[in-house]
Design an enzyme around this catalytic site. Structure first.
Site, PDB file in Angstrom:
ATOM      1  CB  THR A  27      -0.902   0.040   1.254  1.00 38.61           C
ATOM      2  OG1 THR A  27      -0.078   0.228   2.410  1.00 38.61           O
ATOM      3  CG2 THR A  27      -1.704  -1.239   1.411  1.00 38.61           C
ATOM      4  CB  VAL A  82       7.899  -0.279   8.599  1.00 39.24           C
ATOM      5  CG1 VAL A  82       7.978   1.241   8.600  1.00 39.24           C
ATOM      6  CG2 VAL A  82       7.183  -0.786   9.838  1.00 39.24           C
ATOM      7  CE  LYS A  83       5.691   0.865  -0.492  1.00 37.53           C
ATOM      8  NZ  LYS A  83       4.455   1.109  -1.243  1.00 37.53           N
ATOM      9  CB  CYS A  84      11.214   4.095   5.309  1.00 32.64           C
ATOM     10  SG  CYS A  84      10.775   3.566   6.955  1.00 32.64           S
TER      11      CYS A  84
END
Ligand code: E4P
Length: 216
Positions: A27, A82-84
């Site tokens: 997402t 976790v998307k960074c």
């Protein structure tokens, strides 16, 4: 190669998972915003439907903010990743969060040096954006090939997640290049299934069967 759906739409995710070929979901803030639903219940529902990893993106842009949000997002479910973003603070956040055992997907990667640094920071996934590179006249697939080669040369464990995929050719070329994952909109997944000769062939079989009047 793993297939992820690039969507936050629960119906699409349920349908993809029911087909049995969807391994995970990615997402991003734009995809979440499209759903017009409160964030936490939406992502909890998605993580409950999907068998594999679900990437949830931070919206803070400073190191401390990304770490705080990343720690919260990691609590959503066991399969949350976790998307960074691939910025200086994003790299620091990936280094920190990975060190704490939190799996990270480093997003918005547009160059091989960025991907090299992300692997060194300990990212679980690197997300090079194919389609957006193609959009500006660059060859997105060259980036996938370069990253696969660099990671291979040094045995980096970071998985190459081909993102911003727009068509079936992107999927196949990413698979040929050795990408570990391709994330795609639901429409692209459907286009992987469809072939006009399959439809024509099936119609002919069924017409012949009906004419013969035979039963199984
Ligand atoms: C990746 O994780 C992103 O969500 C996505 O692939 C971006 O694709 P787009 O360029 O079609 O928005």
């Amino acid at each position: 190669m793993k297939i992820f759906l690039d969507t936050a739409n629960v119906s699409e995710i349920k349908e993809g998972v029911a087909i049995g070929v969807v391994d995970g979901v990615t997402t991003n803030p734009s995809l979440i915003a499209k759903e017009k639903r409160p964030f936490r219940p939406l992502v909890e529902e998605i993580c409950g439907i999907v068998p594999g990893d679900v990437s949830l993106e931070v919206v803070a842009t400073d190191f401390e903010g990304m770490v705080k949000e990343g720690e919260e997002l990691a609590q959503v479910a066991k399969n949350a990743v976790v998307k960074c973003p691939l910025t200086k603070d994003g790299l620091k956040a990936v280094k920190y969060l990975s060190g704490k055992g939190i799996r990270c997907n480093q997003t918005l990667c547009f160059s091989a040096p960025q991907a090299l640094l992300s692997a060194k920071a300990g990212a679980t996934y690197i997300s090079p954006f194919l389609g957006r590179l193609d959009d500006i006249g660059a060859v997105g697939m060259d980036l996938i090939r370069d990253i696969c080669q660099i990671y291979d040369n040094y045995g980096f464990k970071t998985q190459v997640l081909a993102a911003s995929i727009r068509n079936p050719l992107h999927v196949i070329d990413a698979a040929k290049a050795g990408a570990h994952v391709a994330t795609m909109p639901f429409a692209v997944l459907e286009s992987l299934i469809k072939h006009p000769l399959t439809d024509i062939g099936l119609k002919r079989f069924l017409d012949d069967w009906a004419k013969a009047g035979t039963k199984l």
